[in-house]
Write a protein that holds these residues in place. Sequence first.
Motif, mmCIF file in Angstrom:
data_model
loop_
_atom_site.group_PDB
_atom_site.id
_atom_site.type_symbol
_atom_site.label_atom_id
_atom_site.label_comp_id
_atom_site.label_asym_id
_atom_site.label_seq_id
_atom_site.Cartn_x
_atom_site.Cartn_y
_atom_site.Cartn_z
ATOM 1 N N GLY A 180 -38.422 -4.965 -21.976
ATOM 2 C CA GLY A 180 -37.698 -4.772 -20.839
ATOM 3 C C GLY A 180 -37.290 -6.229 -20.261
ATOM 4 O O GLY A 180 -37.240 -6.340 -18.854
ATOM 5 N N VAL A 181 -37.707 -7.287 -21.243
ATOM 6 C CA VAL A 181 -36.144 -8.224 -20.127
ATOM 7 C C VAL A 181 -35.252 -8.179 -19.782
ATOM 8 O O VAL A 181 -34.279 -8.045 -20.789
ATOM 9 C CB VAL A 181 -36.713 -9.707 -21.840
ATOM 10 N N ALA A 182 -35.201 -8.788 -18.799
ATOM 11 C CA ALA A 182 -33.988 -8.979 -18.513
ATOM 12 C C ALA A 182 -33.373 -9.915 -18.462
ATOM 13 O O ALA A 182 -34.206 -11.375 -18.168
ATOM 14 C CB ALA A 182 -33.551 -8.687 -16.370
ATOM 15 N N PHE A 183 -32.295 -9.948 -18.943
ATOM 16 C CA PHE A 183 -31.408 -11.516 -18.822
ATOM 17 C C PHE A 183 -29.660 -11.931 -17.572
ATOM 18 O O PHE A 183 -29.535 -11.036 -17.370
ATOM 19 C CB PHE A 183 -30.308 -11.147 -20.206
ATOM 20 N N GLN A 184 -30.450 -12.868 -17.645
ATOM 21 C CA GLN A 184 -29.192 -13.159 -16.308
ATOM 22 C C GLN A 184 -28.510 -13.650 -16.857
ATOM 23 O O GLN A 184 -27.255 -14.819 -15.867
ATOM 24 C CB GLN A 184 -30.122 -14.210 -15.512
ATOM 25 N N THR A 185 -28.116 -14.442 -18.564
ATOM 26 C CA THR A 185 -27.002 -14.793 -18.735
ATOM 27 C C THR A 185 -26.878 -14.169 -19.919
ATOM 28 O O THR A 185 -27.216 -13.926 -20.721
ATOM 29 C CB THR A 185 -27.155 -16.568 -19.034
ATOM 30 N N ALA A 186 -25.740 -15.085 -20.474
ATOM 31 C CA ALA A 186 -24.677 -14.610 -21.533
ATOM 32 C C ALA A 186 -24.990 -15.406 -22.636
ATOM 33 O O ALA A 186 -24.514 -15.144 -24.317
ATOM 34 C CB ALA A 186 -23.738 -14.233 -22.116
ATOM 35 N N GLY A 187 -25.948 -17.065 -22.291
ATOM 36 C CA GLY A 187 -26.144 -17.357 -23.649
ATOM 37 C C GLY A 187 -26.991 -17.892 -24.555
ATOM 38 O O GLY A 187 -27.739 -16.184 -24.072
ATOM 39 N N ASP A 188 -27.497 -18.568 -25.149
ATOM 40 C CA ASP A 188 -28.523 -18.755 -26.581
ATOM 41 C C ASP A 188 -30.246 -19.419 -25.770
ATOM 42 O O ASP A 188 -30.764 -18.672 -26.112
ATOM 43 C CB ASP A 188 -28.297 -19.078 -27.305
ATOM 44 N N ALA A 189 -29.893 -20.229 -24.912
ATOM 45 C CA ALA A 189 -30.745 -21.031 -23.943
ATOM 46 C C ALA A 189 -32.235 -19.576 -23.192
ATOM 47 O O ALA A 189 -33.027 -19.374 -23.725
ATOM 48 C CB ALA A 189 -29.915 -22.034 -23.147
ATOM 49 N N GLU A 190 -31.387 -18.882 -22.738
ATOM 50 C CA GLU A 190 -32.347 -17.590 -22.172
ATOM 51 C C GLU A 190 -33.211 -16.754 -23.115
ATOM 52 O O GLU A 190 -34.215 -17.003 -22.528
ATOM 53 C CB GLU A 190 -31.046 -16.830 -21.424
ATOM 54 N N VAL A 191 -32.182 -16.814 -24.817
ATOM 55 C CA VAL A 191 -32.374 -15.357 -25.430
ATOM 56 C C VAL A 191 -33.941 -16.802 -25.785
ATOM 57 O O VAL A 191 -35.340 -16.178 -26.003
ATOM 58 C CB VAL A 191 -31.894 -15.882 -26.027
ATOM 59 N N VAL A 192 -34.003 -17.775 -26.177
ATOM 60 C CA VAL A 192 -35.110 -19.064 -26.829
ATOM 61 C C VAL A 192 -36.279 -18.809 -25.778
ATOM 62 O O VAL A 192 -37.302 -18.711 -26.279
ATOM 63 C CB VAL A 192 -34.432 -20.324 -26.569
ATOM 64 N N LEU A 193 -35.196 -18.891 -24.474
ATOM 65 C CA LEU A 193 -36.855 -18.806 -23.586
ATOM 66 C C LEU A 193 -37.526 -18.323 -23.452
ATOM 67 O O LEU A 193 -39.269 -17.959 -23.625
ATOM 68 C CB LEU A 193 -36.589 -19.756 -22.055
ATOM 69 N N GLU A 194 -37.070 -17.264 -23.087
ATOM 70 C CA GLU A 194 -37.233 -14.868 -23.347
ATOM 71 C C GLU A 194 -38.476 -14.986 -24.787
ATOM 72 O O GLU A 194 -39.716 -14.818 -24.730
ATOM 73 C CB GLU A 194 -36.440 -14.262 -22.886
ATOM 74 N N ALA A 195 -37.475 -15.585 -25.795
ATOM 75 C CA ALA A 195 -38.324 -15.005 -27.222
ATOM 76 C C ALA A 195 -39.675 -16.440 -26.359
ATOM 77 O O ALA A 195 -40.827 -15.360 -27.327
ATOM 78 C CB ALA A 195 -37.921 -15.632 -28.056
ATOM 79 N N LEU A 196 -39.742 -17.432 -26.985
ATOM 80 C CA LEU A 196 -40.297 -18.073 -27.022
ATOM 81 C C LEU A 196 -42.216 -17.430 -25.369
ATOM 82 O O LEU A 196 -43.296 -17.959 -26.086
ATOM 83 C CB LEU A 196 -40.425 -19.592 -26.056
ATOM 84 N N THR A 197 -41.219 -17.179 -24.261
ATOM 85 C CA THR A 197 -42.379 -16.467 -23.235
ATOM 86 C C THR A 197 -43.702 -15.268 -23.588
ATOM 87 O O THR A 197 -44.063 -14.944 -24.340
ATOM 88 C CB THR A 197 -41.691 -16.366 -22.448
ATOM 89 N N LYS A 198 -42.108 -14.524 -24.757
ATOM 90 C CA LYS A 198 -42.844 -13.025 -25.158
ATOM 91 C C LYS A 198 -43.495 -13.491 -26.493
ATOM 92 O O LYS A 198 -45.050 -12.746 -26.161
ATOM 93 C CB LYS A 198 -41.809 -11.923 -25.269
ATOM 94 N N TRP A 199 -43.512 -13.807 -27.391
ATOM 95 C CA TRP A 199 -44.253 -13.691 -28.562
ATOM 96 C C TRP A 199 -44.929 -15.701 -28.737
ATOM 97 O O TRP A 199 -45.291 -15.751 -30.332
ATOM 98 C CB TRP A 199 -43.148 -14.083 -30.018
#
Length: 561
Positions: free
Chosen positions: A30-49
């Motif tokens: 259910g996470v919606a991403f605004q960018t295609a890079g890895d920094a947002e993935v790191v941010l959302e992964a730390l937020t979720k897990w």
Amino acid sequence: MVSADGRRALAYNGELYNFRELREELRAGGVAFQTAGDAEVVLEALTKWGAAALPRFNGMFALALWDEDAGRLLLARDRFGQKPLYLVKHGGEIAFASELRALLEAGVADRRIDAEALAGFLLYGSVPGPGTIVQGVELLGAGTALSWSAGSVTPSRYVPARSRERRELSADALREELRQAVTRHLISDVPTGVFLSGGLDSASIAVLAACSSVVPVQTLTLSFPDVPAQDEAREARETAAHVGTHHTEIAVSADAIRGGLEEAIRSLDQPSGDGLNTWLVARAAKSAGLTVALSGIGADELFGGYTTFVDVPRMARLRSVAGPASGFIAGAASMVRAADPRRISRISDFMGAPSGLLPAYLARRRMRSSAQVRDLAPGLGGKGWMQGISEARRAGLDAAIRGCAPEDAVALLELDLYMGDTLLRDADCMGMAHSLEIRAPFLDGPLADAVLGLDARRRRPVPVPKPLLLEAVGPLLPPGLKSRPKRGFTLPLATWMRGLLRKEVADGLERLDVQGSPISMPAVRALWKDFLDRTDAVGWYLPWTLYVLGHYLAANRLRFA
């Protein structure tokens, strides 16, 4: 980067090689991403897990995550420590940066030299972490997370304990693991190439990169036309032709680098005797149009490429057999130091060390004995065997290798100490000095886990170094490379220091003559004269590290307390 709800902020330096897989998993949740890079993935992964996300990151990184609601700061480094993260803790407050110099310029750290770090540098040619050359500044450990909240600091190692279960892996399966690791490290939207020497490690990366790329891979090597004995350009050309890469060769001479020495040393975040070669090859790569370069760092440590894999277990057995007699042997050796001062002093040092594989490793890796360090820097004081690393780090390393087969133990020590304190630190700061990102495919998480899970005896460098790697990739390489002796990428500094760089180095050594220094200038000058008189016996490394130290301390305006 700030989260969409404004509750979390991420400062991130690095590269995540499995971010696409993690993004798809998070998107499915259910996470919606605004960018295609890895920094947002790191941010959302730390937020979720939370911090549980860290072991799932396959990459090189240093990060800081501020959680506004919890009032908590999370700091973390990748498992091998490819990206640095420096800390200053004072009175419940914490300051952090990816460069030590940033903390100095911000005024949160005093410009005083740490005596223990200086001793470690004189022993090993680099500063052993977690201490730094600056008093009060520490380096967050590799594979470590640190939580700060309301003035309370809680560090923890997030890398899971290594399984002692052994597994089998065929040469074909290992080759595929290697290919996948190289493929992940090639992912980039900027020009990418491979550092190529005449050896097995870089050739393996080049040939596997060629297998994964639809366009010719770009390779780069340095040549030393004025010192043919240390020039690997011909061997690199043979490999490039065999693989079919787009190859660039850049000639380097003492005259060409003389004007860049001060710039190179200013690029060091901490003093290091090994950094110049990386600075030169990074400069060459940038001039060739590269933004990312793949390096062979990690192969010797994982696959048994160093003589330490044979020497250290033998030394540990010898020290154990000597037992109570070791003190007598050390004393006798110290009394006859005049016969062959450097060799006898190191023997005395080793026999005076505690028993065990870790002290044997430290004795083998050091460039000076405890007595030689005290002769050079009598102001450091102390007696007996100098360990050169902190008690906390020694305890952690002892725990990590406890119960390991000797070859596994040496691999873990090489990965943590020599690679972590020297090779990776130099690669990061010297690469970044030229805006070049240096990646190490051999340190890919799944690959490292697979190799470290193999039978330790397969890491033994007999009859040839790195037999596992050679078995897996050898069929793809030029025939002559398989029997080529290991040389390592070393600059012809001994020749240059006796020639065009002679005055430069002699003047640089005098920079150590400052008020309050524990270093004896008569000893420094005697060492330089000894090098000029007996270059082969003394070696270039001892005077060179002092030259680097003098320039580094002056460039960063550091003072002795």
